[in-house]
Design a protein around this motif. Structure first.
Motif, PDB file in Angstrom:
ATOM      1  N   ILE A 262      46.766  42.530  35.493  1.00 32.72           N
ATOM      2  CA  ILE A 262      46.903  41.898  36.951  1.00 32.72           C
ATOM      3  C   ILE A 262      45.944  42.621  37.612  1.00 32.72           C
ATOM      4  N   ASP A 263      45.808  43.979  37.290  1.00 34.00           N
ATOM      5  CA  ASP A 263      44.742  44.865  38.046  1.00 34.00           C
ATOM      6  C   ASP A 263      43.477  44.461  37.606  1.00 34.00           C
ATOM      7  N   PHE A 264      43.040  44.011  36.548  1.00 35.32           N
ATOM      8  CA  PHE A 264      41.772  43.810  36.175  1.00 35.32           C
ATOM      9  C   PHE A 264      41.309  42.394  36.635  1.00 35.32           C
ATOM     10  N   ALA A 265      42.328  41.513  36.595  1.00 36.92           N
ATOM     11  CA  ALA A 265      42.307  40.126  37.295  1.00 36.92           C
ATOM     12  C   ALA A 265      41.719  40.292  38.693  1.00 36.92           C
ATOM     13  N   LEU A 266      42.475  41.090  39.394  1.00 35.08           N
ATOM     14  CA  LEU A 266      42.221  41.245  40.991  1.00 35.08           C
ATOM     15  C   LEU A 266      40.924  41.747  41.036  1.00 35.08           C
ATOM     16  N   ILE A 267      40.322  42.573  40.362  1.00 32.78           N
ATOM     17  CA  ILE A 267      39.068  43.437  40.645  1.00 32.78           C
ATOM     18  C   ILE A 267      37.957  42.518  40.175  1.00 32.78           C
ATOM     19  N   SER A 268      38.123  41.905  38.997  1.00 34.07           N
ATOM     20  CA  SER A 268      37.161  40.854  38.722  1.00 34.07           C
ATOM     21  C   SER A 268      37.073  39.549  39.650  1.00 34.07           C
ATOM     22  N   SER A 269      38.265  39.124  39.955  1.00 37.77           N
ATOM     23  CA  SER A 269      38.226  37.924  41.123  1.00 37.77           C
ATOM     24  C   SER A 269      37.932  38.109  42.351  1.00 37.77           C
ATOM     25  N   VAL A 270      37.871  39.396  42.763  1.00 39.57           N
ATOM     26  CA  VAL A 270      37.268  39.978  44.067  1.00 39.57           C
ATOM     27  C   VAL A 270      35.685  40.270  43.805  1.00 39.57           C
TER      28      VAL A 270
ATOM     29  N   LEU B 201      46.688  50.014  39.984  1.00 44.32           N
ATOM     30  CA  LEU B 201      46.807  48.855  40.892  1.00 44.32           C
ATOM     31  C   LEU B 201      46.812  48.790  42.021  1.00 44.32           C
ATOM     32  N   ILE B 202      47.478  49.813  42.678  1.00 38.53           N
ATOM     33  CA  ILE B 202      47.606  50.204  44.066  1.00 38.53           C
ATOM     34  C   ILE B 202      46.217  50.559  44.723  1.00 38.53           C
ATOM     35  N   GLY B 203      45.799  51.387  43.938  1.00 43.63           N
ATOM     36  CA  GLY B 203      44.525  52.004  44.559  1.00 43.63           C
ATOM     37  C   GLY B 203      43.390  51.046  44.703  1.00 43.63           C
ATOM     38  N   PHE B 204      43.178  50.381  43.456  1.00 43.10           N
ATOM     39  CA  PHE B 204      42.092  49.347  43.381  1.00 43.10           C
ATOM     40  C   PHE B 204      42.435  48.283  44.438  1.00 43.10           C
ATOM     41  N   ALA B 205      43.706  47.775  44.585  1.00 45.93           N
ATOM     42  CA  ALA B 205      44.043  46.698  45.565  1.00 45.93           C
ATOM     43  C   ALA B 205      43.886  47.069  46.889  1.00 45.93           C
ATOM     44  N   VAL B 206      44.142  48.559  47.158  1.00 50.29           N
ATOM     45  CA  VAL B 206      43.705  48.775  48.567  1.00 50.29           C
ATOM     46  C   VAL B 206      42.367  48.757  48.875  1.00 50.29           C
ATOM     47  N   PHE B 207      41.427  49.140  48.111  1.00 49.40           N
ATOM     48  CA  PHE B 207      40.096  49.329  48.139  1.00 49.40           C
ATOM     49  C   PHE B 207      39.475  47.945  48.339  1.00 49.40           C
ATOM     50  N   GLU B 208      40.074  47.037  47.265  1.00 46.61           N
ATOM     51  CA  GLU B 208      39.383  45.678  47.134  1.00 46.61           C
ATOM     52  C   GLU B 208      39.720  45.058  48.651  1.00 46.61           C
TER      53      GLU B 208
END
Length: 480
Positions: A13-21, A420-427
């Motif tokens: 889920i984390d990488f899906a979020l990062i790549s989608s953004v 996941l939380i760290g990357f989500a906050v940044f993105e």
């Protein structure tokens, strides 16, 4: 759910979020750089100040988007090492080399000229500035090419052998020019141009709708609408070419995209119909219900009435990709492509009828509102297309050679949650900040009062100054 399975799910889920953004930003960088070059070339050729004002205005939007793309791109490269350590190590001999080529031939190339493009106005000659803008557009395109080479190799890995957990390159030309890249790169490049044209159309339509600087924004609106109609039509063709490529090289992915579970046989027990919509049954062996067009899938993919399209049931269960997400994301992407084509044709029709003049254009409120709202559509389409491509490759990270599970880093659920939380906050911060700055630039509007860059400097070298003092004169611009 066991902890290791949960941590794997969280990491995915984390990488899906990062790549989608991240995929939101590079297309606008690529396409808008090309549009900026064309606009600046028109200014240099015609000396029409309006093209200069438009260049300076859209360049501000370009800078905001470019910064966001760099920030999220660096984050995604970090995520490869953190979340997909085994894959990064195994694919390093090829994947790492290609990213290195991208850095040297595209990213560093772009960095060298983007400073001239942004800060060179009035400090270098107009033709040299145009050359800098051209190189920013070219380097952005080269960057996309290298990234698609790397990703296409993951879709259709050629020129390598998988030995002792490492992908050893045996044929560099076969690996670089893999079967998927010849269709995937043009498709992505067209998507970038299509997104950027829609972005320009939306911004210009908003100004015309608000009756702000109509004389400035109406002309690029009309040009961009014609270009959008042409590019959207070509993209339909290129999407069909890519579909045939997927049929040849990743038949399981195509079967998932089309909800095709069974293969046509000569006795007519299964018909290669195209499923418009549908939903898989509980057993995952077919569609519980669907609305379909008989023989259409064969016509689309094989250009024959009864051409065989291999179904998911032909593949082992553990090698079948999910169906729902690629099935519907593909349809969302295709529907948006059709909508953008219709929008471009609508604009061409209004232009043909003489409705897009300075006196009448603001009265086309429905059309202008549709153009403004359409800005979100290509972004949704790009994400949907990326999901179709990446989820359709499952369960493989390198198709047919390495599974996603084998390529993922082993970490605890707590650590996976932390990332996941760290990357989500940044993105989230990057996306919200980008939207805020883009809207701020649009609200401020173009600068119509500052002197045109380089104006009046052409003959400053002939000022009656001592030769030794010319370079120190505050108005002297050294010719390049």
């Amino acid at each position: 759910m066991p902890p290791d399975t949960l941590s794997t799910l969280i990491s995915r889920i984390d990488f899906a979020l990062i790549s989608s953004v991240h995929i939101l930003f590079p297309p606008l960088t690529i396409g808008l750089a090309i549009i900026l070059f064309v606009s600046e070339a028109l200014w240099v050729k015609t000396q029409d100040e309006r093209w200069y004002r438009l260049c300076r205005f859209f360049e501000k939007l370009f800078i905001v988007n470019f910064g966001a793309g760099v920030a999220t791109g660096v984050t995604m490269e970090m995520a490869f090492g953190i979340l997909y350590g085994p894959f990064s190590q195994a694919a390093g001999p090829f994947f790492g080399q290609v990213l290195g080529y991208e850095t040297i031939t595209a990213f560093m190339y772009e960095a060298g000229f983007i400073g001239l493009m942004i800060f060179g106005w009035g400090k270098i000659s107009r033709k040299m500035h145009l050359f800098a803008t051209f190189n920013v557009a070219l380097s952005s395109t080269l960057s996309a090419m290298w990234i698609l080479v790397a990703n296409s190799w993951m879709q259709t890995p050629t020129g390598v052998e998988f030995k002792d957990g490492i992908f050893e390159v045996t044929n560099w030309l076969a690996a670089l020019f893999n079967p998927n890249v010849f269709a995937a790169f043009p498709h992505m490049l067209l998507a970038a141009v299509e997104l950027s044209l829609t972005f320009v159309v939306a911004v210009c339509a908003w100004f015309v709708l608000k009756r702000r600087n109509v004389d400035l924004f109406l002309r690029p609106l009309k040009y961009a609408l014609v270009a959008l109609a042409v590019v959207a039509a070509v993209q339909v063709y290129m999407g069909d070419v890519l579909g045939e490529n997927v049929l040849d090289n990743k038949p399981a992915a195509l079967a998932a995209m089309e909800g095709q579970y069974d293969t046509y046989d000569k006795d007519g027990n299964v018909n290669n119909a195209w499923n418009i919509i549908g939903w898989p049954n509980k057993e995952g062996t077919g569609l519980a219900w669907s609305i379909k067009i008989p023989h259409a899938l064969s016509l689309i993919e094989t250009k024959t009435w009864n051409g065989a399209v291999e179904g998911l049931n032909s593949f082992p269960k553990d090698e079948q990709p999910p169906v729902v997400l690629p099935f519907y994301s593909f349809r969302v992407m295709a529907a948006i492509g059709g909508a953008l084509l219709l929008l471009g044709l609508w604009g061409c029709w209004l232009r043909y009828r003489g409705q897009l003049t300075e006196r009448l254009a603001s009265q086309q409120r429905l059309f202008l509102m549709a153009c403004t709202a359409a800005v979100a559509l290509p972004y949704i389409a790009v994400i949907a297309g990326w999901w179709t491509r990446e989820i359709g490759r499952q369960p493989w990270i390198v198709y047919g050679m390495m599974t996603v599970k084998d390529g993922m880093s082993h970490m605890s659920t707590a650590l996976a949650t932390f990332w996941l939380i760290g990357f989500a906050v940044f993105e989230t911060a990057v996306v919200l900040g980008t939207i805020w700055f883009l809207l701020k630039v649009c609200r401020m509007g173009p600068d119509l009062t500052s002197p045109v860059a380089g104006e009046g400097h052409e003959h400053l070298g002939e000022l009656d100054l001592p030769e030794a003092g010319k370079a120190d004169h505050p108005e002297y611009v050294r010719p390049i």
